[in-house]
Write a protein that holds these residues in place. Structure first.
Motif, PDB file in Angstrom:
ATOM      1  N   ALA A 363      -5.046  10.056  15.779  1.00  0.00           N
ATOM      2  CA  ALA A 363      -4.938   9.533  17.146  1.00  0.00           C
ATOM      3  C   ALA A 363      -3.493   9.487  17.632  1.00  0.00           C
ATOM      4  O   ALA A 363      -3.223   9.003  18.733  1.00  0.00           O
ATOM      5  N   GLY A 364      -2.553   9.964  16.823  1.00  0.00           N
ATOM      6  CA  GLY A 364      -1.147   9.969  17.199  1.00  0.00           C
ATOM      7  C   GLY A 364      -0.450   8.639  17.033  1.00  0.00           C
ATOM      8  O   GLY A 364       0.612   8.413  17.632  1.00  0.00           O
ATOM      9  N   SER A 365      -1.011   7.755  16.208  1.00  0.00           N
ATOM     10  CA  SER A 365      -0.441   6.422  16.008  1.00  0.00           C
ATOM     11  C   SER A 365       0.235   6.317  14.646  1.00  0.00           C
ATOM     12  O   SER A 365      -0.212   6.934  13.668  1.00  0.00           O
ATOM     13  N   GLU A 366       1.292   5.529  14.583  1.00  0.00           N
ATOM     14  CA  GLU A 366       1.966   5.268  13.318  1.00  0.00           C
ATOM     15  C   GLU A 366       1.208   4.189  12.544  1.00  0.00           C
ATOM     16  O   GLU A 366       0.395   3.446  13.101  1.00  0.00           O
ATOM     17  N   SER A 367       1.508   4.074  11.248  1.00  0.00           N
ATOM     18  CA  SER A 367       0.814   3.119  10.379  1.00  0.00           C
ATOM     19  C   SER A 367       1.815   2.435   9.466  1.00  0.00           C
ATOM     20  O   SER A 367       1.723   2.518   8.239  1.00  0.00           O
ATOM     21  N   SER A 368       2.770   1.727  10.054  1.00  0.00           N
ATOM     22  CA  SER A 368       3.835   1.132   9.245  1.00  0.00           C
ATOM     23  C   SER A 368       3.303   0.061   8.302  1.00  0.00           C
ATOM     24  O   SER A 368       3.751  -0.047   7.156  1.00  0.00           O
ATOM     25  N   ALA A 369       2.334  -0.739   8.753  1.00  0.00           N
ATOM     26  CA  ALA A 369       1.788  -1.788   7.885  1.00  0.00           C
ATOM     27  C   ALA A 369       0.963  -1.200   6.754  1.00  0.00           C
ATOM     28  O   ALA A 369       1.017  -1.677   5.616  1.00  0.00           O
ATOM     29  N   LEU A 370       0.206  -0.154   7.043  1.00  0.00           N
ATOM     30  CA  LEU A 370      -0.577   0.503   6.002  1.00  0.00           C
ATOM     31  C   LEU A 370       0.334   1.195   4.995  1.00  0.00           C
ATOM     32  O   LEU A 370       0.082   1.180   3.779  1.00  0.00           O
ATOM     33  N   SER A 371       1.420   1.791   5.484  1.00  0.00           N
ATOM     34  CA  SER A 371       2.403   2.385   4.587  1.00  0.00           C
ATOM     35  C   SER A 371       3.011   1.325   3.683  1.00  0.00           C
ATOM     36  O   SER A 371       3.241   1.550   2.490  1.00  0.00           O
ATOM     37  N   LEU A 372       3.260   0.156   4.241  1.00  0.00           N
ATOM     38  CA  LEU A 372       3.817  -0.940   3.457  1.00  0.00           C
ATOM     39  C   LEU A 372       2.843  -1.386   2.363  1.00  0.00           C
ATOM     40  O   LEU A 372       3.266  -1.783   1.269  1.00  0.00           O
ATOM     41  N   ALA A 373       1.548  -1.317   2.647  1.00  0.00           N
ATOM     42  CA  ALA A 373       0.551  -1.674   1.638  1.00  0.00           C
ATOM     43  C   ALA A 373       0.590  -0.701   0.467  1.00  0.00           C
ATOM     44  O   ALA A 373       0.551  -1.110  -0.702  1.00  0.00           O
ATOM     45  N   VAL A 374       0.684   0.601   0.755  1.00  0.00           N
ATOM     46  CA  VAL A 374       0.801   1.581  -0.326  1.00  0.00           C
ATOM     47  C   VAL A 374       2.120   1.396  -1.063  1.00  0.00           C
ATOM     48  O   VAL A 374       2.194   1.499  -2.294  1.00  0.00           O
ATOM     49  N   GLY A 375       3.171   1.092  -0.313  1.00  0.00           N
ATOM     50  CA  GLY A 375       4.465   0.822  -0.936  1.00  0.00           C
ATOM     51  C   GLY A 375       4.425  -0.359  -1.878  1.00  0.00           C
ATOM     52  O   GLY A 375       5.117  -0.371  -2.900  1.00  0.00           O
ATOM     53  N   SER A 376       3.601  -1.359  -1.564  1.00  0.00           N
ATOM     54  CA  SER A 376       3.498  -2.522  -2.462  1.00  0.00           C
ATOM     55  C   SER A 376       2.891  -2.119  -3.796  1.00  0.00           C
ATOM     56  O   SER A 376       3.291  -2.625  -4.850  1.00  0.00           O
ATOM     57  N   TRP A 377       1.915  -1.193  -3.769  1.00  0.00           N
ATOM     58  CA  TRP A 377       1.339  -0.705  -5.030  1.00  0.00           C
ATOM     59  C   TRP A 377       2.378   0.078  -5.826  1.00  0.00           C
ATOM     60  O   TRP A 377       2.515  -0.107  -7.046  1.00  0.00           O
ATOM     61  N   LEU A 378       3.123   0.933  -5.168  1.00  0.00           N
ATOM     62  CA  LEU A 378       4.140   1.711  -5.858  1.00  0.00           C
ATOM     63  C   LEU A 378       5.203   0.807  -6.475  1.00  0.00           C
ATOM     64  O   LEU A 378       5.599   0.995  -7.630  1.00  0.00           O
ATOM     65  N   ALA A 379       5.666  -0.179  -5.715  1.00  0.00           N
ATOM     66  CA  ALA A 379       6.662  -1.115  -6.239  1.00  0.00           C
ATOM     67  C   ALA A 379       6.087  -1.918  -7.407  1.00  0.00           C
ATOM     68  O   ALA A 379       6.779  -2.179  -8.410  1.00  0.00           O
TER      69      ALA A 379
END
Length: 439
Positions: A363-379
């Motif tokens: 839909a052309g939208s960013e997903s900064s919060a969802l990216s942060l969720a994946v980042g929490s798993w990586l960290a």
């Protein structure tokens, strides 16, 4: 007496499907029994057998703890010890429903939703009369049942979108690979309804045992405590009858998908974010994590992004749904351990996060919060040696005690078979993980 065979005899089944069946039986109509199947561990069977497989279920609400006896199980089999006994039970004419709570990893699916036919366990099951996988046991059981042409309903109760159809395809993939002529039986006599389930059910601890004993006056080895909230949405597509679950709170619907999407993208996704982010910020339980202002802001941002991707028909209900989630998360007495939720991240993230972000990207939208969720798993994986994940050894070799960088994350995406399914770029994930590691 009609019977349900249930694969995956854990606390969630004992607090959810078994509870609904108990309530249905208590209405006084047709009585249903459940044969439980533990996939590998005999400890629950050994603990419950002296009491005839009955146990106490504690329901934790704002008014305290209420305890109910669950007596619907009449036996408990252990698949690893005797898979043929489970296969025979599936084929018994009295068995009308085969249900499963074996977690996402128990289905052995590729990213495209098809059975991993090259998996060593599946390969062995295709050429053995003693299968070990849940799909292998189910397929062997249905093959035996097809000889008497008895109908049956196979009902997945796991957190997979379109779980019934995914399980149906997995069984068909197995049967085809095994060279079995079962397609007509599966098409005409077996149904695979989609379902959506929801009830927070922590692991049993010594505190659980003490709290139950304070109410009942006797100490049990494996009682269960859960929340009073419970939800079960089921596609009404049964081949051989069912308990009166709708009379005790279950919802039968022609369309499960909107309810399922709301739960996966709001409850399950925020649970994962709270689990990984909560441990990184020094918390142990969900009620602690949701009370952390930083994590609460992240969760609310995730919800805002996810709600925009849900069907319009269900968006209006989402504010009340999220308010109810916060109220559930904040109950300290549930003591839902973050590390319990953190298990199996390689399987949960694609289901809980990737689909939402992919829809937003389209839909052309960013997903900064969802990216942060994946980042929490990586960290989390950078800081902790992972054990509870089917890819634990690979994840630890890649990430444990290493610093995030773009080349490493490209390798993670490739090795986890996430290339083409993960909607985030490697550099975006580096930045998300670093924000957790250096906060």
């Amino acid at each position: 007496m009609p019977r349900i065979v249930h694969l995956g005899f854990g606390n969630f089944h004992r607090a959810h499907q078994a509870w609904y069946t108990q309530l249905s039986n208590d209405l006084g109509g047709t009585q249903w029994a459940i044969t439980g199947v533990s996939m590998s561990r005999p400890d629950l069977r050994d603990a419950l057998s002296p009491d005839g497989f009955s146990y106490s279920l504690g329901l934790r609400g704002v008014d305290g703890l209420r305890v109910q006896a669950i007596t619907v199980h009449d036996r408990l089999l252990v698949a690893r010890e005797d898979p043929q006994s489970v296969i025979r039970e599936i084929a018994e004419p009295e068995t009308k429903i085969l249900s499963l709570t074996v977690t996402e990893k128990g289905y052995g699916l590729n990213a495209d939703g098809r059975l991993k036919l090259d998996d060593p366990v599946i390969q062995t099951d295709l050429n053995s009369d003693s299968p070990k996988s849940s799909v292998g046991i189910l397929a062997h059981g249905l093959k035996l049942r097809s000889k008497i042409n008895e109908p049956i309903t196979v009902m997945s109760c796991d957190n997979l979108s379109g779980n019934g159809q995914l399980l149906r395809q997995a069984v068909m993939d197995f049967a085809q690979a095994a060279g079995w002529n079962m397609s007509e039986y599966l098409e005409s006599r077996v149904t695979f309804p989609d379902t959506m389930v929801d009830r927070i059910t922590p692991a049993t601890t010594d505190m659980t045992r003490e709290e139950i004993a304070d109410v009942t006056g006797r100490r049990e080895p494996v009682p269960v405590i859960t929340e009073t909230f419970s939800e079960w949405v089921i596609e009404d597509h049964f081949a051989a009858g069912r308990p009166d679950w709708d009379a005790v709170g279950a919802v039968f619907s022609k369309e499960v998908a909107p309810f399922e999407a709301r739960k996966l993208r709001l409850l399950n996704a925020s649970h994962s974010l709270l689990a990984y982010g909560g441990v990184l910020r020094g918390h142990d339980f969900v009620h602690e994590a949701i009370s952390d202002p930083v994590l609460r802001d992240h969760v609310e941002s995730l919800w805002a992004e996810a709600i925009e991707t849900l069907p319009v028909s269900i968006q209006e209900s989402c504010k009340a749904y999220c308010d109810a989630l916060v109220a559930r998360f904040e109950v300290p007495a549930i003591r839902h351990e973050l590390r319990q939720i953190a298990a199996d991240g390689t399987l949960k993230l694609p289901v809980r996060i990737f689909g939402t972000a992919t829809d937003r990207k389209s839909a052309g939208s960013e997903s900064s919060a969802l990216s942060l969720a994946v980042g929490s798993w990586l960290a989390f994986c950078h800081k902790n040696a992972i054990t509870a994940d089917p890819r634990a050894n690979e994840i630890n070799a890649l990430l444990f005690k290493r610093e995030p960088e773009q080349g490493l994350y490209r390798k993670v995406l490739r090795d986890m078979n996430w290339v083409g399914t993960c909607p985030f770029e490697a550099q975006e994930l580096v930045e998300s993980a670093q924000s957790w590691l250096h906060a």
